[in-house]
Write a protein that holds these residues in place. Structure first.
Motif, PDB file in Angstrom:
ATOM      1  N   PHE A   1      48.271   4.852 -32.340  1.00 17.32           N
ATOM      2  CA  PHE A   1      46.811   4.860 -32.396  1.00 17.32           C
ATOM      3  C   PHE A   1      46.215   3.771 -31.516  1.00 17.32           C
ATOM      4  CE2 PHE A   1      47.756   7.200 -36.220  1.00 17.32           C
ATOM      5  CZ  PHE A   1      46.734   8.134 -36.288  1.00 17.32           C
ATOM      6  N   HIS A   2      45.132   4.119 -30.849  1.00 16.54           N
ATOM      7  CA  HIS A   2      44.288   3.145 -30.179  1.00 16.54           C
ATOM      8  C   HIS A   2      43.291   2.663 -31.227  1.00 16.54           C
ATOM      9  CE1 HIS A   2      45.554   3.998 -26.013  1.00 16.54           C
ATOM     10  NE2 HIS A   2      45.815   5.204 -26.510  1.00 16.54           N
ATOM     11  N   VAL A   3      43.086   1.359 -31.303  1.00 18.87           N
ATOM     12  CA  VAL A   3      42.161   0.778 -32.271  1.00 18.87           C
ATOM     13  C   VAL A   3      40.994   0.168 -31.516  1.00 18.87           C
ATOM     14  CG1 VAL A   3      41.870  -0.923 -34.115  1.00 18.87           C
ATOM     15  CG2 VAL A   3      44.031   0.345 -33.914  1.00 18.87           C
ATOM     16  N   VAL A   4      39.788   0.551 -31.921  1.00 14.78           N
ATOM     17  CA  VAL A   4      38.560   0.092 -31.275  1.00 14.78           C
ATOM     18  C   VAL A   4      37.626  -0.451 -32.353  1.00 14.78           C
ATOM     19  CG1 VAL A   4      36.568   0.831 -29.914  1.00 14.78           C
ATOM     20  CG2 VAL A   4      38.813   1.806 -29.445  1.00 14.78           C
ATOM     21  N   LEU A   5      36.921  -1.539 -32.043  1.00 14.60           N
ATOM     22  CA  LEU A   5      35.955  -2.098 -32.985  1.00 14.60           C
ATOM     23  C   LEU A   5      34.548  -1.639 -32.649  1.00 14.60           C
ATOM     24  CD1 LEU A   5      36.829  -5.864 -33.529  1.00 14.60           C
ATOM     25  CD2 LEU A   5      37.702  -3.852 -34.696  1.00 14.60           C
ATOM     26  N   ALA A   6      33.755  -1.431 -33.707  1.00 13.11           N
ATOM     27  CA  ALA A   6      32.316  -1.192 -33.593  1.00 13.11           C
ATOM     28  C   ALA A   6      31.671  -2.124 -34.615  1.00 13.11           C
ATOM     29  CB  ALA A   6      31.975   0.261 -33.896  1.00 13.11           C
ATOM     30  N   THR A   7      31.027  -3.182 -34.138  1.00 14.91           N
ATOM     31  CA  THR A   7      30.559  -4.230 -35.039  1.00 14.91           C
ATOM     32  C   THR A   7      29.135  -4.667 -34.713  1.00 14.91           C
ATOM     33  OG1 THR A   7      31.038  -6.489 -35.821  1.00 14.91           O
ATOM     34  CG2 THR A   7      31.759  -5.947 -33.590  1.00 14.91           C
ATOM     35  N   ASN A   8      28.313  -4.779 -35.753  1.00 17.14           N
ATOM     36  CA  ASN A   8      26.993  -5.383 -35.601  1.00 17.14           C
ATOM     37  C   ASN A   8      27.181  -6.891 -35.513  1.00 17.14           C
ATOM     38  OD1 ASN A   8      25.755  -2.889 -35.927  1.00 17.14           O
ATOM     39  ND2 ASN A   8      25.072  -3.263 -38.017  1.00 17.14           N
ATOM     40  N   GLN A   9      26.592  -7.514 -34.529  1.00 11.86           N
ATOM     41  CA  GLN A   9      26.647  -8.968 -34.386  1.00 11.86           C
ATOM     42  C   GLN A   9      25.233  -9.504 -34.192  1.00 11.86           C
ATOM     43  OE1 GLN A   9      29.305 -10.996 -34.885  1.00 11.86           O
ATOM     44  NE2 GLN A   9      30.358  -9.123 -35.534  1.00 11.86           N
ATOM     45  N   SER A  10      24.417  -9.324 -35.236  1.00 13.29           N
ATOM     46  CA  SER A  10      23.006  -9.704 -35.147  1.00 13.29           C
ATOM     47  C   SER A  10      22.809 -11.210 -35.058  1.00 13.29           C
ATOM     48  CB  SER A  10      22.219  -9.139 -36.332  1.00 13.29           C
ATOM     49  OG  SER A  10      22.611  -9.767 -37.539  1.00 13.29           O
ATOM     50  N   GLY A  11      23.848 -11.990 -35.319  1.00 14.62           N
ATOM     51  CA  GLY A  11      23.737 -13.440 -35.134  1.00 14.62           C
ATOM     52  C   GLY A  11      23.362 -13.802 -33.709  1.00 14.62           C
ATOM     53  N   LEU A  12      23.750 -12.948 -32.750  1.00 15.77           N
ATOM     54  CA  LEU A  12      23.331 -13.166 -31.362  1.00 15.77           C
ATOM     55  C   LEU A  12      21.816 -13.042 -31.239  1.00 15.77           C
ATOM     56  CD1 LEU A  12      26.034 -11.183 -29.352  1.00 15.77           C
ATOM     57  CD2 LEU A  12      25.570 -13.633 -29.166  1.00 15.77           C
ATOM     58  N   GLY A  13      21.274 -11.930 -31.728  1.00 18.67           N
ATOM     59  CA  GLY A  13      19.836 -11.695 -31.641  1.00 18.67           C
ATOM     60  C   GLY A  13      19.015 -12.663 -32.480  1.00 18.67           C
ATOM     61  N   ARG A  14      19.633 -13.207 -33.510  1.00 20.40           N
ATOM     62  CA  ARG A  14      18.943 -14.170 -34.381  1.00 20.40           C
ATOM     63  C   ARG A  14      19.045 -15.595 -33.841  1.00 20.40           C
ATOM     64  NH1 ARG A  14      19.272 -11.881 -40.217  1.00 20.40           N
ATOM     65  NH2 ARG A  14      20.234  -9.861 -39.867  1.00 20.40           N
ATOM     66  N   GLY A  15      19.831 -15.775 -32.755  1.00 23.01           N
ATOM     67  CA  GLY A  15      19.989 -17.096 -32.165  1.00 23.01           C
ATOM     68  C   GLY A  15      20.938 -18.017 -32.933  1.00 23.01           C
ATOM     69  N   LEU A  16      21.797 -17.459 -33.791  1.00 26.34           N
ATOM     70  CA  LEU A  16      22.718 -18.272 -34.582  1.00 26.34           C
ATOM     71  C   LEU A  16      23.980 -18.652 -33.808  1.00 26.34           C
ATOM     72  CD1 LEU A  16      22.396 -16.345 -37.953  1.00 26.34           C
ATOM     73  CD2 LEU A  16      21.239 -18.461 -37.252  1.00 26.34           C
TER      74      LEU A  16
ATOM     75  N   ASP B   1      42.024  -2.281 -28.592  1.00 30.53           N
ATOM     76  CA  ASP B   1      41.852  -1.829 -27.219  1.00 30.53           C
ATOM     77  C   ASP B   1      40.479  -2.120 -26.634  1.00 30.53           C
ATOM     78  OD1 ASP B   1      44.473  -0.445 -26.648  1.00 30.53           O
ATOM     79  OD2 ASP B   1      43.890   0.560 -28.499  1.00 30.53           O
ATOM     80  N   ALA B   2      39.454  -2.139 -27.471  1.00 35.40           N
ATOM     81  CA  ALA B   2      38.100  -2.406 -26.978  1.00 35.40           C
ATOM     82  C   ALA B   2      37.234  -2.865 -28.139  1.00 35.40           C
ATOM     83  CB  ALA B   2      37.499  -1.159 -26.336  1.00 35.40           C
ATOM     84  N   ILE B   3      36.226  -3.670 -27.811  1.00 30.61           N
ATOM     85  CA  ILE B   3      35.273  -4.149 -28.812  1.00 30.61           C
ATOM     86  C   ILE B   3      33.880  -3.749 -28.357  1.00 30.61           C
ATOM     87  CG2 ILE B   3      34.292  -6.157 -29.979  1.00 30.61           C
ATOM     88  CD1 ILE B   3      37.006  -7.594 -29.420  1.00 30.61           C
ATOM     89  N   PHE B   4      33.209  -2.966 -29.178  1.00 35.31           N
ATOM     90  CA  PHE B   4      31.821  -2.582 -28.943  1.00 35.31           C
ATOM     91  C   PHE B   4      30.991  -3.305 -29.992  1.00 35.31           C
ATOM     92  CE2 PHE B   4      34.353   0.635 -27.029  1.00 35.31           C
ATOM     93  CZ  PHE B   4      33.611   1.164 -25.990  1.00 35.31           C
ATOM     94  N   TYR B   5      29.923  -3.972 -29.561  1.00 34.16           N
ATOM     95  CA  TYR B   5      29.117  -4.708 -30.525  1.00 34.16           C
ATOM     96  C   TYR B   5      27.635  -4.524 -30.231  1.00 34.16           C
ATOM     97  CZ  TYR B   5      28.687  -8.112 -26.781  1.00 34.16           C
ATOM     98  OH  TYR B   5      28.422  -8.702 -25.572  1.00 34.16           O
ATOM     99  N   CYS B   6      26.857  -4.613 -31.296  1.00 33.47           N
ATOM    100  CA  CYS B   6      25.401  -4.608 -31.180  1.00 33.47           C
ATOM    101  C   CYS B   6      24.937  -6.052 -31.274  1.00 33.47           C
ATOM    102  CB  CYS B   6      24.777  -3.780 -32.297  1.00 33.47           C
ATOM    103  SG  CYS B   6      22.970  -3.965 -32.359  1.00 33.47           S
ATOM    104  N   PRO B   7      24.255  -6.566 -30.242  1.00 29.19           N
ATOM    105  CA  PRO B   7      23.804  -7.951 -30.253  1.00 29.19           C
ATOM    106  C   PRO B   7      22.397  -8.142 -30.838  1.00 29.19           C
ATOM    107  CG  PRO B   7      23.370  -7.017 -28.112  1.00 29.19           C
ATOM    108  CD  PRO B   7      24.027  -5.933 -28.935  1.00 29.19           C
TER     109      PRO B   7
END
Length: 190
Positions: free
Chosen positions: A46-61, A86-92
């Motif tokens: 299996f290929h493993v990929v992340l999909a993660t919210n990282q709102s700390g970026l947008g919040r300036g943390l 294999d890849a990291i996708f994040y929402c900033p």
């Protein structure tokens, strides 16, 4: 032939979640068995990929350098356990930015679909929250809830009706991998 893909959330699924956000490598602590579980997925093809919210970026943390340091530490720790992501996708974005990529919106999963050139129908998505399960359902993934993060209070209970009806529930990421690789006894149907 379509690749074998599993999509994972990060905080509460692979590592301990924090209401204060994971802002540095020192604050990133893998959940028991999660690194071995990812390694087992890799060894099963299996290929493993992340999909993660990282709102700390947008919040300036924290900034991109801090997020990259956390991910670098995570990847090195995982490699030492014989696994890889294999890849990291994040929402900033912060929650008030109304973007298309912050889960429960399916934007991150659509980006994964486009990047790999595949339809996500039937692809497992593993996360620890309602918004993860909602994003999975919208994108056509099979939602798998782990009870190691924000949903730890669900243990022993029927899922609330807000969860997609076909959500599968697992104690943790290792139990999900047991299920995926053939041990269905580790899954609690809802």
């Amino acid at each position: 032939m379509q690749i074998k893909l599993v999509i994972l959330d990060r905080d509460g699924t692979i590592n301990r979640a924090s209401d204060e956000f994971v802002k540095s490598p020192e604050e990133w602590h893998p959940l028991h068995g999660s690194l071995d579980a990812i390694s087992r997925l890799n060894h099963a093809g299996f290929h493993v990929v992340l999909a993660t919210n990282q709102s700390g970026l947008g919040r300036g943390l924290f900034d991109m350098a801090a997020l990259n340091a956390v991910h670098s530490h995570m990847l090195k720790t995982l490699a030492a356990a014989g696994g890889r992501i294999d890849a990291i996708f994040y929402c900033p974005h912060a929650p008030d930015e109304a973007c298309a990529c912050r889960k429960p919106a399916p934007g991150l999963l659509q980006q994964i679909s486009e990047r790999y050139g595949i339809d996500l129908a039937g692809v497992p998505y593993v996360g620890d929250s309602l918004r993860d399960m909602q994003a999975a359902q919208i994108a056509g993934c099979v939602p798998h809830l782990v009870l190691t993060g924000r949903s730890s209070d669900v243990q022993g209970q029927t899922l609330p009706p807000s969860f997609p009806a076909h959500t599968r529930v697992h104690a943790d990421l290792a139990a999900f991998v047991d299920h995926l690789l053939g041990d269905a006894s580790s899954t609690t149907p809802t």
